[in-house]
Design a protein around this motif. Sequence first.
Motif, PDB file in Angstrom:
ATOM      1  N   GLN A   1      -4.901  -1.017   2.125  1.00 26.17           N
ATOM      2  CA  GLN A   1      -5.799  -2.022   2.672  1.00 26.17           C
ATOM      3  C   GLN A   1      -5.766  -2.571   4.146  1.00 26.17           C
ATOM      4  N   ASN A   2      -4.649  -2.482   4.666  1.00 22.20           N
ATOM      5  CA  ASN A   2      -4.729  -2.842   6.295  1.00 22.20           C
ATOM      6  C   ASN A   2      -5.344  -1.824   6.824  1.00 22.20           C
TER       7      ASN A   2
ATOM      8  N   ASP B   1     -10.160  -5.452  -4.566  1.00 20.63           N
ATOM      9  CA  ASP B   1     -11.099  -5.791  -3.723  1.00 20.63           C
ATOM     10  C   ASP B   1     -12.432  -5.089  -3.970  1.00 20.63           C
TER      11      ASP B   1
ATOM     12  N   THR C   1     -14.461  -0.353  10.753  1.00 23.88           N
ATOM     13  CA  THR C   1     -15.710  -1.125  10.724  1.00 23.88           C
ATOM     14  C   THR C   1     -16.930  -0.138  10.066  1.00 23.88           C
TER      15      THR C   1
ATOM     16  N   GLU D   1     -15.772  -6.259  -2.040  1.00 27.40           N
ATOM     17  CA  GLU D   1     -15.926  -5.667  -0.859  1.00 27.40           C
ATOM     18  C   GLU D   1     -16.198  -3.972  -0.835  1.00 27.40           C
TER      19      GLU D   1
ATOM     20  N   LYS E   1     -15.194   4.221   6.076  1.00 28.98           N
ATOM     21  CA  LYS E   1     -14.471   3.811   4.937  1.00 28.98           C
ATOM     22  C   LYS E   1     -14.568   4.591   3.522  1.00 28.98           C
TER      23      LYS E   1
ATOM     24  N   LYS F   1      -8.932  -2.502   6.717  1.00 30.04           N
ATOM     25  CA  LYS F   1      -9.593  -3.654   7.453  1.00 30.04           C
ATOM     26  C   LYS F   1      -9.771  -3.312   8.787  1.00 30.04           C
ATOM     27  N   ASN F   2      -9.218  -2.208   9.373  1.00 29.56           N
ATOM     28  CA  ASN F   2      -9.214  -1.861  10.878  1.00 29.56           C
ATOM     29  C   ASN F   2     -10.391  -1.014  10.907  1.00 29.56           C
TER      30      ASN F   2
END
Length: 584
Positions: free
Chosen positions: A71-72, A105, A78, A108, A83, A75-76
């Motif tokens: 997950q981290n 999540d 974009t 998202e 992704k 998040k990094n």
Amino acid sequence: MLSRLKTTWSLRPCVSACRWAHTKEKGKPLMLNPRTNKGMAFSLPERQILGIHGLLPPKVETQDIQAMRFQNNLKNMTDPLQKYIYLMGIQERNERLFYRVLMEDIEELMPIVYTPTVGLACTHYGHIFRRPKGLFISIRDKGHIRSILDNWPETNVAAVVVTDGERILGLGDLGVYGMGIPVGKLCLYTACAGIRPERCLPVAIDVGTNNQTLLQDPLYMGLYQERDRSQAYDDLIDEFMEAVVEKYGQDTLIQFEDFGNHNAFRFLRKYREKYCTFNDDIQGTAAVALAGLLAAQRALGKPITEHRVLFLGAGEAALGIANLIVMAMMERGMTQAEARNKIWLYDKDGLLVKGRLQETDSNQEAFLHDSPGTVESFLDAVNTIKPTAIIGVSGAGRLFTHDVIKSMGTLNERPIIFALSNPTNKAECTAEDAYTLTDGRCLFASGSPFGPVTLNGRIYTPGQGNNAYIFPGVALAVILSGVRHISDKVFLEAAKTLAEQLTDKELEEGRLYPPLSNIREVSIQMAVKVVEFVYANGMAFRYPEPTDKDSFVRATVWDTHYDSFEPDTYDWPGVSFSPKTDQK
């Protein structure tokens, strides 16, 4: 403790009733199999027993820590395509962790594994390819499809999603690159409805492509030939259908996805009474759109029979929605002719009316009306027909112009505006335009996600008319109840069930669908309702009929917790060890 373990391993014990005894793979192959791999979550006894001690760092991690790491990393990032590649990499390495991350999540990440990013991934499929997923069957395999199915490692398949890649979302013919769609759909079978991933099979049928860009691309992965439209194509699909039911059983669910309009309709007609099959672009889209209209009627206090609907687009999605709306209106007491008169279609050649010069096909004939006068644009159609709802399924981009939206706002106190085309850049308008140009009065839904819109101090949360609200729950119900043929009434029931799950508070926020964050519960409740419906209407073939259908459905739902490869206790000569309490 460690000395006891060392003594234990030297005893070469015979342990009965170990839960890991069924595992065929051990050592590194077990770690390379995403279905059995747990990464650093293998306990010390598991590492010893399974022959992987030393192949991992010494730390034993919980799934919580593993999920946090991924997950981290997400998040990094974009770039949506980055992704997508990263998430698919997790799926290729550790299946349960992938679904854990996706489900936690889902709001998202669904736009990453499904629309709109999956469309981008399909266009780049040959450039981002890592490991094959699913089965690839080409026109050259005619006569050998059953042997290809035998190569698939899973033997208990319950659901197949198949595409021939001719009409991928609003992107057109992507040939074998369309495999991203069945893979994405089946991810949602598991994430949304808890259908076990090993029971799902994605298939791409390769009969060529008419996309000249792909035919000139050295990285294209399919046949370098134009689409085969001969009898051989039909024979191939026939052989595929027969091979699937011969291999996996006659109640195996076969979902058709992103076939061209002509083939989509004729295959649905051809196979629906012979196999357990449906077309999501026709029936799934219809159900989610109808659910949005049923939710809108709650906001308006106006029954669906009082609506006039104008479609932008006249293909499989439009006709599927139109026919299901007719069914819903007939259920409220209208005749079929009266209901059809409430619906108009507008395509690239203009309004569909009797006697127009441009050709129409047999699927559109029910919605051909007498000409209402001169209509030279979609705006003219809006001003002439005066619809209460416009539904965009054209895949042609921003054709709900500012003038069209303003006109809808002038004609209706609360206009219904559904811009359902995918991906996002193909949507007929944005949520911001819809709300702003109607002063926040419209009831809006889109196929791809749009963020909240702030207008005059109020936040509007647009609804996403996502087929994922429909097909996973319907599929779960069909699989569990042994339905052989899926009636359109099943999708009518699914639409009503979805609309009922929208709360009054969510409706006040501008939503026409429940939050995606709640889609697992939405899908399970839908499955329960559909199971009740098919048993009540004689469509189910799995008996005895469960008395408590809610418990029956929930008991089958797959979760993401790791299986233990350890016995509950080790009871060997001179050693008594419980991994659950002693491994500290």
